[in-house]
Design an enzyme around this catalytic site. Sequence first.
Site, short mmCIF file in Angstrom:
data_model
loop_
_atom_site.label_atom_id
_atom_site.label_comp_id
_atom_site.label_asym_id
_atom_site.label_seq_id
_atom_site.Cartn_x
_atom_site.Cartn_y
_atom_site.Cartn_z
N HIS A 163 -4.53 3.96 -11.44
CA HIS A 163 -4.23 4.32 -10.05
C HIS A 163 -5.51 4.60 -9.25
O HIS A 163 -5.69 4.09 -8.14
CB HIS A 163 -3.32 5.54 -10.04
CG HIS A 163 -2.78 5.91 -8.70
ND1 HIS A 163 -3.42 6.82 -7.88
CD2 HIS A 163 -1.68 5.51 -8.03
CE1 HIS A 163 -2.73 6.96 -6.75
NE2 HIS A 163 -1.66 6.18 -6.83
N ASN A 167 6.96 8.67 -1.70
CA ASN A 167 7.68 7.40 -1.84
C ASN A 167 9.18 7.57 -2.10
O ASN A 167 9.78 6.72 -2.75
CB ASN A 167 7.07 6.59 -2.99
CG ASN A 167 5.60 6.33 -2.80
OD1 ASN A 167 5.13 6.16 -1.68
ND2 ASN A 167 4.86 6.31 -3.90
#
Length: 378
Positions: free
Chosen positions: A164, A255
């Site tokens: 990430h 999200n």
Amino acid sequence: MDEHEVVEDVHGFNGLPTAQKRRSILRFLDRRDYSRFLKDLQSRRLRGAEALDVRSLGLIQSISCPADRICLPPALQGRVVWEEDVPVAIHALPKGAIVKEKGIPWGVRHIQASRAWSKTTGFGVRIGVIDTGVDYMHPDLRHSLERGINLLNRMAPPQDDNGHGTHIAGTIAAANELQGMIGVAPRSTIYPVKAFDHNGTAYVSDIILGIEWCVRNQIHIVNMSFGMKTKSRALLSAVNSAFRSGVLIVASSGNDGRTGEIDYPAGFSNTVAVGASTRAGRIAKFTNRSGLIDIYAPGDRIMSSWLRGKHREMSGTSMATSHVTGATALLLALKPHLSPAQLKSVLKSSTSPLRTSKAPRSAGELNVVRMIKLAEQL
């Protein structure tokens, strides 16, 4: 003052099995109390007492320790604030495919970053990426990285074991257009701050330590592509302290597709809160959205650097945040005397309208050309 009673309490919890441990943050409202506590703790250690897993969070005169909840002695009631040291998670949806695309990714083109490179490439701007680390061997990033710090293992470099952080760093500052990709601010410098483990999780105290490191090392911009639902007062204090010190924090909204609320630290007023947009210039379905969002940026199927020299598509407000961080670096390199408040104002005031959406919003989409034009008038 009975700071030594708190030390005794913390010491008692240190014997719990690791699996049972939960962490707490104690924030001292008076710096003198905090200093006396640290002095008492150091004295016990010098006398050979068992080493306590107590971390000093000097930026906000606090400590983090392995305790479920500490019962404060009467003398400290109203002088110390307790909160749970809760877990935090990186903001990314399931990983997309490994890709072989090269050059300028669609998100970097979409925000028109390349049209500003004749005037600014982010040179001289120091960016802290508090994340899972970075792949130091990646050819896209070899000219863009400084050492940074590994908060999980101070003796090791902040090498990425998740992917990430490398993806975030690529969008911000990759500089390998011919063989790989190029990011939004290819001559800015990234200082990786590894606070998240291989699963992409950290404690609030890890984040605060990362912010403290960035402030002490005169970092200009901090990318925070992670979040939590809980409003941590300790983290708020750290964010506000960084803002006052001249450090701008850019944070992802989350999200979960929620309307009317976003995650923290993006929900704090002294950050730049980022939502995700699509190729079509619409708000991405997965992004959290509310009037607290300051700006939207590409976050859907974003190609960027990945572990072992590869590239991967990923989606999430994490990816949107890295575009805004890169754009802020372009802005700061052009106008190095802008304060965090001024940087945030220019970003918000120079956006392009998003396409029609029923989602509540007052923010537009990142547009680097408009941002530079506005900055040149200052």
